[in-house]
Design a protein around this motif. Structure first.
Motif, PDB file in Angstrom:
ATOM      1  N   MET A 118       0.842  -1.191   0.000  1.00 53.95           N
ATOM      2  CA  MET A 118       0.000   0.000   0.000  1.00 53.95           C
ATOM      3  C   MET A 118       0.874   1.236   0.000  1.00 53.95           C
ATOM      4  SD  MET A 118      -2.756   1.290   2.872  1.00 53.95           S
ATOM      5  CE  MET A 118      -3.792  -0.139   2.646  1.00 53.95           C
ATOM      6  N   GLY A 119       0.655   2.153  -0.947  1.00 52.32           N
ATOM      7  CA  GLY A 119       1.445   3.372  -1.001  1.00 52.32           C
ATOM      8  C   GLY A 119       0.739   4.507  -0.312  1.00 52.32           C
ATOM      9  N   THR A 120       1.509   5.448   0.176  1.00 49.82           N
ATOM     10  CA  THR A 120       0.953   6.661   0.778  1.00 49.82           C
ATOM     11  C   THR A 120       1.828   7.825   0.390  1.00 49.82           C
ATOM     12  OG1 THR A 120       2.226   6.351   2.795  1.00 49.82           O
ATOM     13  CG2 THR A 120       0.007   5.447   2.764  1.00 49.82           C
ATOM     14  N   SER A 121       1.199   9.024   0.335  1.00 43.78           N
ATOM     15  CA  SER A 121       1.982  10.211   0.045  1.00 43.78           C
ATOM     16  C   SER A 121       2.666  10.680   1.297  1.00 43.78           C
ATOM     17  CB  SER A 121       1.079  11.321  -0.495  1.00 43.78           C
ATOM     18  OG  SER A 121       0.150  11.692   0.483  1.00 43.78           O
ATOM     19  N   PRO A 122       3.866  11.234   1.204  1.00 44.66           N
ATOM     20  CA  PRO A 122       4.574  11.697   2.395  1.00 44.66           C
ATOM     21  C   PRO A 122       3.909  12.905   2.990  1.00 44.66           C
ATOM     22  CG  PRO A 122       5.737  12.347   0.400  1.00 44.66           C
ATOM     23  CD  PRO A 122       4.629  11.463  -0.025  1.00 44.66           C
ATOM     24  N   PRO A 123       3.890  13.041   4.330  1.00 46.70           N
ATOM     25  CA  PRO A 123       3.250  14.172   4.982  1.00 46.70           C
ATOM     26  C   PRO A 123       4.181  15.363   5.095  1.00 46.70           C
ATOM     27  CG  PRO A 123       4.018  12.648   6.635  1.00 46.70           C
ATOM     28  CD  PRO A 123       4.380  12.053   5.307  1.00 46.70           C
ATOM     29  N   GLY A 124       5.093  15.526   4.160  1.00 39.36           N
ATOM     30  CA  GLY A 124       6.102  16.582   4.252  1.00 39.36           C
ATOM     31  C   GLY A 124       5.581  17.919   3.805  1.00 39.36           C
ATOM     32  N   ASP A 125       6.298  18.537   2.849  1.00 39.50           N
ATOM     33  CA  ASP A 125       5.958  19.889   2.436  1.00 39.50           C
ATOM     34  C   ASP A 125       4.580  19.935   1.806  1.00 39.50           C
ATOM     35  OD1 ASP A 125       8.404  20.653   3.303  1.00 39.50           O
ATOM     36  OD2 ASP A 125       9.359  20.524   1.325  1.00 39.50           O
ATOM     37  N   ARG A 126       3.826  20.990   2.145  1.00 40.20           N
ATOM     38  CA  ARG A 126       2.516  21.210   1.562  1.00 40.20           C
ATOM     39  C   ARG A 126       2.602  22.353   0.573  1.00 40.20           C
ATOM     40  NH1 ARG A 126       0.291  16.499   2.581  1.00 40.20           N
ATOM     41  NH2 ARG A 126       0.462  15.956   4.766  1.00 40.20           N
ATOM     42  N   PRO A 127       1.802  22.312  -0.512  1.00 37.22           N
ATOM     43  CA  PRO A 127       1.842  23.377  -1.484  1.00 37.22           C
ATOM     44  C   PRO A 127       1.315  24.669  -0.905  1.00 37.22           C
ATOM     45  CG  PRO A 127       0.034  21.871  -1.953  1.00 37.22           C
ATOM     46  CD  PRO A 127       0.856  21.239  -0.874  1.00 37.22           C
ATOM     47  N   ALA A 128       1.783  25.783  -1.476  1.00 34.89           N
ATOM     48  CA  ALA A 128       1.318  27.092  -1.009  1.00 34.89           C
ATOM     49  C   ALA A 128      -0.177  27.186  -1.200  1.00 34.89           C
ATOM     50  CB  ALA A 128       2.020  28.187  -1.803  1.00 34.89           C
ATOM     51  N   GLY A 129      -0.857  27.816  -0.258  1.00 33.24           N
ATOM     52  CA  GLY A 129      -2.296  28.007  -0.360  1.00 33.24           C
ATOM     53  C   GLY A 129      -3.093  26.994   0.428  1.00 33.24           C
ATOM     54  N   VAL A 130      -2.466  25.912   0.864  1.00 31.85           N
ATOM     55  CA  VAL A 130      -3.156  24.904   1.667  1.00 31.85           C
ATOM     56  C   VAL A 130      -2.847  25.152   3.125  1.00 31.85           C
ATOM     57  CG1 VAL A 130      -3.382  22.451   2.166  1.00 31.85           C
ATOM     58  CG2 VAL A 130      -3.049  23.199  -0.178  1.00 31.85           C
TER      59      VAL A 130
ATOM     60  N   ARG B  55      -5.333  20.648  -5.054  1.00 27.26           N
ATOM     61  CA  ARG B  55      -4.126  19.849  -5.271  1.00 27.26           C
ATOM     62  C   ARG B  55      -4.248  18.571  -4.455  1.00 27.26           C
ATOM     63  NH1 ARG B  55       1.113  21.306  -7.029  1.00 27.26           N
ATOM     64  NH2 ARG B  55       0.514  23.502  -6.878  1.00 27.26           N
ATOM     65  N   ILE B  56      -4.084  17.440  -5.114  1.00 22.97           N
ATOM     66  CA  ILE B  56      -4.160  16.149  -4.435  1.00 22.97           C
ATOM     67  C   ILE B  56      -2.885  15.943  -3.624  1.00 22.97           C
ATOM     68  CG2 ILE B  56      -4.278  13.652  -4.745  1.00 22.97           C
ATOM     69  CD1 ILE B  56      -5.932  14.191  -7.279  1.00 22.97           C
ATOM     70  N   THR B  57      -3.039  15.824  -2.327  1.00 23.38           N
ATOM     71  CA  THR B  57      -1.883  15.681  -1.429  1.00 23.38           C
ATOM     72  C   THR B  57      -1.964  14.444  -0.546  1.00 23.38           C
ATOM     73  OG1 THR B  57      -2.964  17.057   0.248  1.00 23.38           O
ATOM     74  CG2 THR B  57      -1.512  18.186  -1.309  1.00 23.38           C
ATOM     75  N   GLU B  58      -3.143  13.854  -0.413  1.00 25.76           N
ATOM     76  CA  GLU B  58      -3.329  12.729   0.510  1.00 25.76           C
ATOM     77  C   GLU B  58      -3.775  11.508  -0.265  1.00 25.76           C
ATOM     78  OE1 GLU B  58      -2.227  13.592   3.303  1.00 25.76           O
ATOM     79  OE2 GLU B  58      -2.356  15.757   3.008  1.00 25.76           O
ATOM     80  N   LEU B  59      -2.992  10.440  -0.217  1.00 23.05           N
ATOM     81  CA  LEU B  59      -3.304   9.220  -0.960  1.00 23.05           C
ATOM     82  C   LEU B  59      -3.063   7.986  -0.094  1.00 23.05           C
ATOM     83  CD1 LEU B  59      -1.357  11.255  -2.947  1.00 23.05           C
ATOM     84  CD2 LEU B  59      -2.390   9.747  -4.658  1.00 23.05           C
ATOM     85  N   VAL B  60      -3.980   7.053  -0.180  1.00 24.17           N
ATOM     86  CA  VAL B  60      -3.821   5.753   0.480  1.00 24.17           C
ATOM     87  C   VAL B  60      -4.150   4.678  -0.548  1.00 24.17           C
ATOM     88  CG1 VAL B  60      -4.629   4.224   2.309  1.00 24.17           C
ATOM     89  CG2 VAL B  60      -4.441   6.675   2.736  1.00 24.17           C
ATOM     90  N   GLY B  61      -3.265   3.710  -0.684  1.00 26.22           N
ATOM     91  CA  GLY B  61      -3.494   2.614  -1.616  1.00 26.22           C
ATOM     92  C   GLY B  61      -2.974   2.874  -3.012  1.00 26.22           C
TER      93      GLY B  61
ATOM     94  N   THR C 187       1.468   4.198  -7.724  1.00 25.55           N
ATOM     95  CA  THR C 187       2.414   5.082  -8.388  1.00 25.55           C
ATOM     96  C   THR C 187       2.302   6.470  -7.749  1.00 25.55           C
ATOM     97  OG1 THR C 187       0.948   6.045 -10.074  1.00 25.55           O
ATOM     98  CG2 THR C 187       1.858   3.841 -10.527  1.00 25.55           C
ATOM     99  N   GLY C 188       3.144   7.380  -8.203  1.00 25.83           N
ATOM    100  CA  GLY C 188       3.061   8.760  -7.734  1.00 25.83           C
ATOM    101  C   GLY C 188       2.400   9.672  -8.742  1.00 25.83           C
ATOM    102  N   SER C 189       1.654   9.107  -9.692  1.00 25.80           N
ATOM    103  CA  SER C 189       1.105   9.903 -10.792  1.00 25.80           C
ATOM    104  C   SER C 189       0.070  10.936 -10.343  1.00 25.80           C
ATOM    105  CB  SER C 189       0.489   8.987 -11.856  1.00 25.80           C
ATOM    106  OG  SER C 189      -0.617   8.273 -11.330  1.00 25.80           O
ATOM    107  N   LEU C 190      -0.650  10.644  -9.260  1.00 27.33           N
ATOM    108  CA  LEU C 190      -1.684  11.571  -8.783  1.00 27.33           C
ATOM    109  C   LEU C 190      -1.196  12.468  -7.653  1.00 27.33           C
ATOM    110  CD1 LEU C 190      -4.805   9.209  -8.782  1.00 27.33           C
ATOM    111  CD2 LEU C 190      -4.251  11.002 -10.429  1.00 27.33           C
TER     112      LEU C 190
ATOM    113  N   GLY D  28      -4.891   6.997 -15.617  1.00 31.62           N
ATOM    114  CA  GLY D  28      -4.616   5.735 -16.293  1.00 31.62           C
ATOM    115  C   GLY D  28      -3.380   5.043 -15.755  1.00 31.62           C
ATOM    116  N   ARG D  29      -2.335   5.817 -15.444  1.00 27.25           N
ATOM    117  CA  ARG D  29      -1.117   5.202 -14.907  1.00 27.25           C
ATOM    118  C   ARG D  29      -1.361   4.549 -13.556  1.00 27.25           C
ATOM    119  NH1 ARG D  29       1.035   9.661 -17.577  1.00 27.25           N
ATOM    120  NH2 ARG D  29       1.079  11.024 -15.739  1.00 27.25           N
ATOM    121  N   GLU D  30      -2.340   5.068 -12.812  1.00 26.29           N
ATOM    122  CA  GLU D  30      -2.696   4.469 -11.527  1.00 26.29           C
ATOM    123  C   GLU D  30      -3.657   3.300 -11.711  1.00 26.29           C
ATOM    124  OE1 GLU D  30      -2.159   3.588  -7.972  1.00 26.29           O
ATOM    125  OE2 GLU D  30      -1.269   5.536  -8.452  1.00 26.29           O
TER     126      GLU D  30
END
Length: 298
Positions: free
Chosen positions: A1-13, A49-55, A58-61, A103-105
């Motif tokens: 299961m992949g997850t996005s890192p909880p590191g830097d957030r984009p400006a505006g969030v 901006r998509i920042t939170e992913l579970v499952g 790939t990193g396409s999203l 599609g890549r996901e």
């Protein structure tokens, strides 16, 4: 299961929004059982901006910017209601601006639920299958419920932040203290926040609300309450005793406090009697005054 890192957030969030979306995505993943759940907060006026992913595989999203009106999530943002498709690449009801990363996901059946707070979209939660199957009503319902819980979380946070900001801005009289009218508003918000905390199921949100009520209460002290050896003992009121006292402090009768807290009037009366005893008070007013002096109420 992949997850996005909880590191830097984009400006505006906002940091708080990002954390709230993270918890919502994890909760929605558990509630729906969908293999992939993702989402993100607004990053600008008409985009998220998509920042939170579970499952994810790939990193396409991860970090993808979705503009209002484009794709499934953009359509949900524009319409302000949930939308879903059972075969994303062939769906005629949406634009296909994001076919590449989707599609890549390998995602085919997707639901997108907008998170709307005070008529403004704050982000979108998505859930997806890698098969072209119709999503069950139960799954869609659980996704919508996750979004509603997040909306409540964000609305409560906004209300609390606005109250604290308003308190800081109010010039008032002497030493920068707020005016009497502003204090009444702060006290009403304090009582409302305590009541809302009891309705919130997320423990982190409930703890944050309680911490905010303590900040509001401490704002009423001329000097911080002393700690350490020799300091007077702090009054230990139970959460419900303090809830009742907060409504009494803004002029509510026992019946009114009971209605707002979802309790019976006799139950409220019992909590109030207990609070008065702990505060060595003989009247409601004395109890409120003692609680304010102790930094328990604003």
């Amino acid at each position: 299961m992949g997850t996005s890192p909880p590191g830097d957030r984009p400006a505006g969030v906002r940091g708080d929004d990002a954390g709230a979306f993270r918890r919502a995505v994890l909760g929605m993943h558990r509630a729906t059982g969908l293999p992939m759940v993702f989402g993100g907060a607004l990053d600008g006026r008409d985009r998220l901006r998509i920042t939170e992913l579970v499952g994810n595989r790939t990193g396409s999203l991860d970090g993808l910017v979705v503009r209002q009106g484009n794709g499934l999530g953009g359509k949900a943002m524009a319409m302000g209601r949930p939308v879903w498709v059972s075969d994303y690449p062939r769906a005629a009801s949406i634009s296909h601006d994001y076919d590449g990363p989707v599609g890549r996901e390998g995602l085919l059946s997707i639901v997108a639920v907008p998170v709307v707070v005070r008529r403004s979209v704050r982000g979108v939660l998505y859930g997806a299958l890698r098969e072209p199957l119709s999503l069950a009503d139960r799954v869609v319902g659980a996704a919508v419920e996750a979004a509603r819980d997040l909306e409540q979380d964000l609305a409560v946070r906004d209300r609390a932040d606005e109250a604290l900001a308003s308190l800081r801005r109010e010039p008032g009289a002497g030493a920068g203290r707020p005016s009497a009218a502003r204090w009444e508003e702060v006290r009403a918000v304090h009582a409302e926040m305590r009541a809302l905390a009891e309705e919130v199921t997320d423990a982190a949100t409930r703890d944050r609300l309680h911490a905010m009520t303590l900040r509001l209460a401490a704002a009423g002290l001329d000097t911080p309450a002393p700690d350490g050896p020799g300091a007077p003992p702090r009054r230990a009121l139970s959460p419900r005793e303090l809830d009742v006292l907060a409504y009494v402090a803004i002029g509510c009768t026992n019946a009114e406090a009971a209605r707002r807290l979802g309790l019976l009037p006799e139950t409220v009366k019992g909590y109030l009697r207990s609070a008065m005893r702990k505060l060595d008070s003989h009247t409601r007013l004395e109890a409120v005054t003692a609680a304010r002096r102790a930094g328990l109420l604003p």
